[in-house]
Design a protein around this motif. Structure first.
Motif, PDB file in Angstrom:
ATOM      1  N   ILE A  26     -12.559   6.001  10.110  1.00  0.00           N
ATOM      2  CA  ILE A  26     -12.054   5.072   9.102  1.00  0.00           C
ATOM      3  C   ILE A  26     -12.021   3.662   9.686  1.00  0.00           C
ATOM      4  N   ARG A  27     -12.397   2.678   8.904  1.00  0.00           N
ATOM      5  CA  ARG A  27     -12.472   1.306   9.375  1.00  0.00           C
ATOM      6  C   ARG A  27     -11.124   0.594   9.315  1.00  0.00           C
ATOM      7  N   ARG A  28     -10.914  -0.298  10.239  1.00  0.00           N
ATOM      8  CA  ARG A  28      -9.686  -1.098  10.264  1.00  0.00           C
ATOM      9  C   ARG A  28      -9.572  -1.967   9.015  1.00  0.00           C
ATOM     10  N   GLU A  29     -10.679  -2.587   8.604  1.00  0.00           N
ATOM     11  CA  GLU A  29     -10.617  -3.503   7.467  1.00  0.00           C
ATOM     12  C   GLU A  29     -10.216  -2.787   6.186  1.00  0.00           C
ATOM     13  N   LEU A  30     -10.584  -1.510   6.053  1.00  0.00           N
ATOM     14  CA  LEU A  30     -10.185  -0.768   4.872  1.00  0.00           C
ATOM     15  C   LEU A  30      -8.712  -0.389   4.921  1.00  0.00           C
ATOM     16  N   PHE A  31      -8.197  -0.185   6.116  1.00  0.00           N
ATOM     17  CA  PHE A  31      -6.750   0.014   6.279  1.00  0.00           C
ATOM     18  C   PHE A  31      -6.010  -1.213   5.746  1.00  0.00           C
ATOM     19  N   GLU A  32      -6.501  -2.385   6.101  1.00  0.00           N
ATOM     20  CA  GLU A  32      -5.851  -3.630   5.692  1.00  0.00           C
ATOM     21  C   GLU A  32      -5.953  -3.848   4.187  1.00  0.00           C
ATOM     22  N   LEU A  33      -7.147  -3.595   3.626  1.00  0.00           N
ATOM     23  CA  LEU A  33      -7.306  -3.762   2.187  1.00  0.00           C
ATOM     24  C   LEU A  33      -6.528  -2.686   1.434  1.00  0.00           C
ATOM     25  N   GLY A  34      -6.372  -1.523   2.042  1.00  0.00           N
ATOM     26  CA  GLY A  34      -5.517  -0.499   1.449  1.00  0.00           C
ATOM     27  C   GLY A  34      -4.072  -0.960   1.386  1.00  0.00           C
ATOM     28  N   THR A  35      -3.648  -1.687   2.410  1.00  0.00           N
ATOM     29  CA  THR A  35      -2.295  -2.240   2.423  1.00  0.00           C
ATOM     30  C   THR A  35      -2.122  -3.258   1.303  1.00  0.00           C
ATOM     31  N   VAL A  36      -3.180  -4.021   1.031  1.00  0.00           N
ATOM     32  CA  VAL A  36      -3.151  -4.974  -0.083  1.00  0.00           C
ATOM     33  C   VAL A  36      -2.926  -4.223  -1.398  1.00  0.00           C
ATOM     34  N   ALA A  37      -3.673  -3.144  -1.594  1.00  0.00           N
ATOM     35  CA  ALA A  37      -3.526  -2.360  -2.825  1.00  0.00           C
ATOM     36  C   ALA A  37      -2.115  -1.799  -2.954  1.00  0.00           C
ATOM     37  N   LEU A  38      -1.566  -1.337  -1.844  1.00  0.00           N
ATOM     38  CA  LEU A  38      -0.210  -0.800  -1.869  1.00  0.00           C
ATOM     39  C   LEU A  38       0.807  -1.881  -2.222  1.00  0.00           C
ATOM     40  N   TYR A  39       0.592  -3.086  -1.723  1.00  0.00           N
ATOM     41  CA  TYR A  39       1.540  -4.168  -2.004  1.00  0.00           C
ATOM     42  C   TYR A  39       1.631  -4.430  -3.512  1.00  0.00           C
ATOM     43  N   PHE A  40       0.488  -4.530  -4.175  1.00  0.00           N
ATOM     44  CA  PHE A  40       0.511  -4.783  -5.614  1.00  0.00           C
ATOM     45  C   PHE A  40       1.087  -3.586  -6.379  1.00  0.00           C
ATOM     46  N   THR A  41       0.781  -2.389  -5.921  1.00  0.00           N
ATOM     47  CA  THR A  41       1.288  -1.185  -6.583  1.00  0.00           C
ATOM     48  C   THR A  41       2.809  -1.103  -6.499  1.00  0.00           C
ATOM     49  N   TYR A  42       3.340  -1.281  -5.296  1.00  0.00           N
ATOM     50  CA  TYR A  42       4.789  -1.172  -5.128  1.00  0.00           C
ATOM     51  C   TYR A  42       5.527  -2.360  -5.735  1.00  0.00           C
ATOM     52  N   SER A  43       4.898  -3.517  -5.765  1.00  0.00           N
ATOM     53  CA  SER A  43       5.534  -4.662  -6.422  1.00  0.00           C
ATOM     54  C   SER A  43       5.772  -4.346  -7.890  1.00  0.00           C
ATOM     55  N   ALA A  44       4.768  -3.759  -8.537  1.00  0.00           N
ATOM     56  CA  ALA A  44       4.901  -3.400  -9.951  1.00  0.00           C
ATOM     57  C   ALA A  44       5.912  -2.271 -10.131  1.00  0.00           C
ATOM     58  N   LEU A  45       5.804  -1.238  -9.320  1.00  0.00           N
ATOM     59  CA  LEU A  45       6.682  -0.082  -9.463  1.00  0.00           C
ATOM     60  C   LEU A  45       8.145  -0.460  -9.261  1.00  0.00           C
ATOM     61  N   GLU A  46       8.419  -1.236  -8.240  1.00  0.00           N
ATOM     62  CA  GLU A  46       9.810  -1.580  -7.949  1.00  0.00           C
ATOM     63  C   GLU A  46      10.373  -2.609  -8.913  1.00  0.00           C
ATOM     64  N   GLU A  47       9.511  -3.443  -9.472  1.00  0.00           N
ATOM     65  CA  GLU A  47       9.961  -4.359 -10.522  1.00  0.00           C
ATOM     66  C   GLU A  47      10.430  -3.569 -11.739  1.00  0.00           C
ATOM     67  N   GLU A  48       9.652  -2.565 -12.128  1.00  0.00           N
ATOM     68  CA  GLU A  48      10.022  -1.765 -13.298  1.00  0.00           C
ATOM     69  C   GLU A  48      11.220  -0.865 -13.016  1.00  0.00           C
TER      70      GLU A  48
END
Length: 307
Positions: free
Chosen positions: A60-82
């Protein structure tokens, strides 16, 4: 974040006492059991995704780990806001644990570690993540009783396989032992994840829901699985566009080149330049090994085995 009504004085210790009292036997009609049985097929599909296979092989590539973290940030921002908006809704209130579970702030720290102080200018919500986020907001506004499905799917995985993957990521990414880069996996206010999961399942079973609503929650949980797998597939497609160079050791590394416009996470800078978080980071990481881990998004998948 404000506590729910009646929990103003409930800290981690009192929650642990609550857990010890919530260890009753489960029934086939309990929501926790219905969810477990009703999402088995999604579990099977998830374990056969390309990302899971690559992770198990350590490819697994490091850069995809980082971009995966980006996806998680937007996901949890929405989930925790609601969840904050619906903290006292009777169909969700028993599952509201902001001090113990919320991940947005931890993910912000991880993004700052990987991308620097201007990380917010470097990231963008990708197409697959945007669909996930849109669904979470729709549920929070129109069907808040279904938030239980999204919260269960994410947090229970984080507390299961995520704790193993935290150590894997630290080792593979050569991260500092103080937890930088993997704050997402660090639940400071949960001293015993297994007991907390027991409490959480017990709280699921206390939700006053009809059989029909339980079925809708299971359906929504399966939908959440699909959203996560779509994000995996999006990252996989992007990974295939990356160029590679080979070290003397024979380990392939991305060369930092390529068309940034192909990256679904790129952000357009003010001067019209295209800035992809991958490209901005790779200039600093070209000497790092290729055997790195996509632990952020796989925390959920690995956790499913232990639910």
């Amino acid at each position: 974040m404000p506590p729910t009504k009646g929990e103003e004085s409930a800290g981690p210790q009192s929650r642990m006492e609550d857990m010890e009292m919530d260890g009753e036997a489960v029934s086939s009609t309990d929501l926790s059991e219905i969810l477990k049985e009703g999402t088995k097929e999604s579990h099977d599909r998830a374990e056969n995704t390309q990302f899971v296979k690559e992770f198990l092989k350590g490819k697994i590539r490091r850069e995809l780990f980082e971009l995966g973290t980006v996806a998680l940030y937007f996901t949890y921002s929405a989930l925790e806001e609601e969840m904050d908006k619906n903290a006292e809704h009777p169909g969700f209130a028993p599952l509201y644990f902001p001090l113990e579970l919320h991940r947005k702030d931890a993910l912000a720290k991880d993004l700052e570690y990987f991308f620097g102080e201007d990380w917010q200018d470097q990231i963008k919500c990708s197409e697959a993540t945007a669909k996930y986020v849109e669904r979470i907001h729709h549920v929070g506004e129109h069907e808040p009783e279904l938030l239980a499905a999204h919260a269960y799917t994410r947090y229970m995985g984080d507390l299961s396989g995520g704790q193993v993957l935290k150590k894997v990521a630290q080792r593979a990414l050569h991260l500092p032992s103080n937890g930088e880069g993997v704050q997402f996996y660090t639940f400071d206010n949960i001293s015993n994840p297994a007991r907390f999961k027991q409490l959480y399942r017990s709280r699921l079973n206390t939700l006053e829901t009809s059989r029909e609503t339980k079925e809708r929650i299971v359906e929504e949980a399966n939908r959440a699985f699909r959203f996560n797998m779509e994000v995996f597939e999006e990252l996989d497609k992007f990974g295939k566009t990356l160029g590679e160079v080979v070290q003397a050791s024979g380990v392939p590394l991305h060369d930092g080149k390529g068309d940034a416009r192909k990256c679904p996470f790129y952000a357009a800078k003010g001067n019209g330049e295209i800035g992809c978080p991958l490209h901005s980071v790779m200039a600093m990481v070209q000497s790092c090994p290729f055997q790195l881990v996509l632990a952020a998004l796989l925390a959920l998948t690995a956790g499913w085995y232990l639910l």
